[in-house]
Design an enzyme around this catalytic site. Structure first.
Site, PDB file in Angstrom:
ATOM      1  N   LYS A   7     -62.505 -11.291  12.645  1.00 39.57           N
ATOM      2  CA  LYS A   7     -62.333 -11.677  11.249  1.00 39.57           C
ATOM      3  C   LYS A   7     -63.643 -11.563  10.479  1.00 39.57           C
ATOM      4  O   LYS A   7     -63.670 -11.058   9.346  1.00 39.57           O
ATOM      5  CB  LYS A   7     -61.793 -13.096  11.186  1.00 39.57           C
ATOM      6  CG  LYS A   7     -61.787 -13.752   9.832  1.00 39.57           C
ATOM      7  CD  LYS A   7     -60.857 -13.079   8.855  1.00 39.57           C
ATOM      8  CE  LYS A   7     -60.730 -13.913   7.575  1.00 39.57           C
ATOM      9  NZ  LYS A   7     -59.984 -13.216   6.525  1.00 39.57           N
ATOM     10  N   LYS A  67     -70.142 -17.404   1.917  1.00 38.95           N
ATOM     11  CA  LYS A  67     -70.105 -18.127   3.198  1.00 38.95           C
ATOM     12  C   LYS A  67     -69.749 -17.197   4.346  1.00 38.95           C
ATOM     13  O   LYS A  67     -70.355 -17.239   5.424  1.00 38.95           O
ATOM     14  CB  LYS A  67     -69.108 -19.276   3.096  1.00 38.95           C
ATOM     15  CG  LYS A  67     -68.924 -20.100   4.364  1.00 38.95           C
ATOM     16  CD  LYS A  67     -67.751 -19.636   5.225  1.00 38.95           C
ATOM     17  CE  LYS A  67     -66.420 -19.764   4.518  1.00 38.95           C
ATOM     18  NZ  LYS A  67     -65.287 -19.362   5.402  1.00 38.95           N
TER      19      LYS A  67
END
Length: 298
Positions: free
Chosen positions: A170, A239
């Site tokens: 991911k 992030k």
């Protein structure tokens, strides 16, 4: 294997949409979110706490902002680990640190339970259509038990390997997403200032070597004023890029291309676009390039 009830903790942009799809598939969802109205909006039965969900559901999903929040929910006082039962499965759909995920999975294993990492791709649009791609890591038997629910939210499920492998995949995917979105935004602002027809520019890009997810799926809407609101924000994109850099540091791989998206989405946050969809990075780049907008709408 029929599943009657699942738990879902974190009913935000993605978690809420996945919850709606699970409910539409005939499975009851017991949901918990800090926003007490979220469960009702997405068709879930509201739970009073995460611990209540752990008491009532054998399969529990998480969709939370980052590993710091995940660790608090899982390992904090009265958290998931304090209430987990042998055989129970927690599937983490968040974008998170693979190292943190592996540590949590080991603690679940000590209690005879399973922690599966299931990174998601496709954004809000795919979540609405139950057409996500899942990249999954963890115990094969636990993943098999999750398949009936995965089928209600995803069109493709790819088994990546042991614990942490799903979240690793991911992060790698999200980094490429960040690069292509920020770079395409820059190109489209340049095209606008050069006086090009942006629809024709996209036609060129999508038939040429510059084609990417942003040129195919984002900018055909953005040039007409539709930013596809509701997806990943610029703060969350930043992030994710930071998590990618941490991963590469852990692996001993040089990160030579992270500065571009870090600068772009950092700029977007600094200019007030941090809490809206990351596609607005094109407006941030436009702002410092002469107040450029790709479209004529307000």
């Amino acid at each position: 294997m029929a599943i009657d009830t699942v738990g879902f903790i974190g009913l935000g942009n993605m978690g809420g949409r996945m919850t709606r799809c699970i409910v539409a598939g005939g499975v009851k969802v017991l949901g918990f979110d800090m926003d007490e109205t979220a469960a009702d909006r997405f068709g879930a039965t509201r739970a009073s706490s995460a611990s209540e969900i752990m008491e009532q559901a054998d399969i529990v999903f998480l969709s939370l902002p980052d590993s710091t929040v995940i660790e608090k929910v899982v390992e904090g006082e009265g958290g998931l680990l304090d209430n987990v039962r042998p055989g129970q499965i927690v599937a983490d759909m968040s974008t998170a640190s693979a190292a943190s995920t592996r540590g949590i999975a080991a603690k679940f294993a000590e209690k005879g339970a399973f922690y599966v990492d299931a990174g998601i791709s496709g954004g809000a649009v795919a979540a609405e259509k139950a057409a996500l791609t899942l990249m999954v890591g963890g115990d094969a038997g636990a993943i098999a038990r999750l398949e009936p629910v995965f089928a209600l939210i995803a069109k493709k499920v790819i088994l990546m390997g042991e614990s942490g492998a799903g979240h690793t995949a991911k992060l790698l995917n999200n980094f490429l997403n960040a690069v292509s979105l920020s770079a395409t935004a820059e190109v489209m602002v340049a095209g606008k200032k050069a006086g090009l027809d942006l629809h024709r520019l996209l036609e060129v890009l999508n038939a040429s070597s510059g084609v990417n997810f942003a040129t195919l799926n984002r900018f055909p809407k953005i040039v007409d004023g539709d930013y596809l609101e509701g997806g990943l924000t610029s703060k969350l994109m930043t992030k994710d890029v930071l998590l990618y850099c941490d991963l590469l540091h852990e692996l001993g791989v040089s990160s030579l291309n992270a500065s571009g998206p870090m600068a772009s989405f950092g700029l977007a946050t600094a200019l007030g676009y941090g809490d809206v969809i990351s596609n607005r990075v094109v407006d941030a780049i436009g702002d410092i390039s002469g107040k450029v907008r790709l479209h004529e709408k307000d």
